[in-house]
Motif scaffolding. Structure first.
Motif, short mmCIF file in Angstrom:
data_model
loop_
_atom_site.label_atom_id
_atom_site.label_comp_id
_atom_site.label_asym_id
_atom_site.label_seq_id
_atom_site.Cartn_x
_atom_site.Cartn_y
_atom_site.Cartn_z
N VAL A 60 -7.74 -3.73 1.13
CA VAL A 60 -6.15 -3.47 1.15
C VAL A 60 -5.37 -4.53 1.47
O VAL A 60 -5.68 -4.90 2.71
CB VAL A 60 -5.61 -2.04 1.64
N HIS A 61 -4.57 -5.19 0.71
CA HIS A 61 -3.85 -6.46 0.95
C HIS A 61 -2.24 -6.08 0.53
O HIS A 61 -1.88 -6.14 -0.24
CB HIS A 61 -4.28 -7.18 0.09
N ASP A 62 -1.45 -6.28 1.91
CA ASP A 62 -0.09 -5.98 1.83
C ASP A 62 0.54 -5.06 1.00
O ASP A 62 1.35 -5.29 0.12
CB ASP A 62 0.49 -7.50 1.28
N VAL A 63 0.11 -3.72 0.97
CA VAL A 63 0.40 -2.71 0.11
C VAL A 63 1.82 -2.18 0.95
O VAL A 63 1.62 -1.82 2.14
CB VAL A 63 -0.78 -1.63 0.17
N SER A 64 2.70 -1.95 0.13
CA SER A 64 3.96 -1.19 0.50
C SER A 64 4.39 -0.08 -0.39
O SER A 64 4.27 -0.51 -1.78
CB SER A 64 5.14 -2.24 0.66
N PHE A 65 4.91 0.87 0.01
CA PHE A 65 5.64 1.81 -0.82
C PHE A 65 6.48 2.78 0.10
O PHE A 65 6.31 2.92 1.01
CB PHE A 65 4.39 2.58 -1.70
N THR A 66 7.19 3.60 -0.58
CA THR A 66 8.24 4.50 -0.08
C THR A 66 8.04 6.07 -0.59
O THR A 66 8.06 6.02 -1.77
CB THR A 66 9.39 4.39 0.15
#
Ligand code: ADP
Ligand code: MG
Length: 264
Positions: A24-30
């Motif tokens: 997993v590489h630099d995963v962002s979410f809200t």
């Protein structure tokens, strides 16, 4: 109740002798109260690792190397999310239950830390099982996991998630192992929870018909990265990344196959 949960720059590796593999590489979410974010992607793209890594619950063989979680914009320890803040529903409910405990005992393990004991605990547990549509909660509470079907266990897992009263739910392929009828019921149930309780959901799937049915927003994962995000209409109308188009092609192939069968 918390309104938002943001995952920022989550990074996970699989250390190997020949060098670490980026899972997993630099995963962002809200996640937002009352909304469903679908995390989609082919098998092996890193969806489950993301779900576990954001709660510091990775299995041996995977290691988190970065990332933080903010609840209502405040950074929180990842390991403390599980249970109170984030409830989880997994693909294979059978592995999530202790085979030697009845449903009642499973329920008590969830409510007793919150101070609900005895008859008070049983009332809460019965209500939760009722809410997920397990026909006769009083009877179901005395069953062991082996006495229940996959669909019943999946409902029971959602009931336990409700009992935890967590504002966010992670559902990792919740319908993949179920027959079509049970799939539909579980999706209806999840939809009802979002509408009635206003929980925020991360729905992991590789099935675009599940996305069409339930999601508000979509993030597409490919080889450990989020390669596309859009509202659900946008994804279906104008997929940009090849990984998204591949998922849609699989969906349309199945769909046209079904309609051909129907017309023959
Ligand atoms: N316990 C583990 N040890 C080592 N590698 C793993 C482990 N679990 C998953 N992986 C690897 O991490 C990658 C992502 O897996 P996963 O998150 O399970 O994908 P998905 O849920 O999208 O199908 C895959 O390449 C997989 O082989
Ligand atoms: Mg998975």
């Amino acid at each position: 109740m918390a309104r938002s949960l943001a995952v920022e720059d989550l990074a996970i590796v699989a250390p190997r002798r020949e060098g670490a593999l980026d899972v997993v590489h630099d995963v962002s979410f809200t996640l937002t109260a009352g909304r469903v974010l679908a995390l989609v992607g082919a098998s092996g793209s890193g969806k489950s690792a993301t779900c576990l890594g954001m709660q510091d619950a990775l299995p041996p063989g995977l290691r988190r190397t970065g990332g933080r979680v903010l609840v209502d914009r405040r950074a929180v320890p990842l390991a403390g999310l599980r249970g109170r803040t984030v409830a989880t529903v997994l693909q294979n409910p059978r592995t999530a239950f202790n085979p030697i405990l009845t449903m009642r005992r499973h329920g008590r393990e969830v409510v007793e830390p919150a101070g609900r004991k005895g008859a008070d605990a049983d009332t809460a547990i019965t209500e939760a099982f009722h809410e997920v549509g397990l026909a006769d909660p009083a009877q179901v509470l005395d069953l062991y996991p082996f006495q229940m079907s996959g669909g019943m266990l999946q409902r029971a897992m959602i009931a336990l998630a409700l009992l935890a009263d967590a504002p966010f739910l992670i559902a990792d392929e919740p319908t993949t192992d179920l027959d079509l009828l049970s799939q539909g019921r579980i999706l209806d149930l999840l939809e009802g929870l979002v509408v009635r309780r206003g929980i925020g959901v991360l729905l992991v799937t590789h099935d675009m018909s599940v996305v069409a049915r339930l999601a508000d927003d979509v993030a597409v994962m490919h080889r450990g990265r989020i390669v596309e995000r859009n509202g659900v209409e946008g994804v279906f109308a104008s997929a940009r990344h090849a990984a998204t188009r591949a998922l849609l092609a699989a969906h349309h192939a199945l769909y046209s196959g079904e309609s051909m069968e129907a017309s023959s």
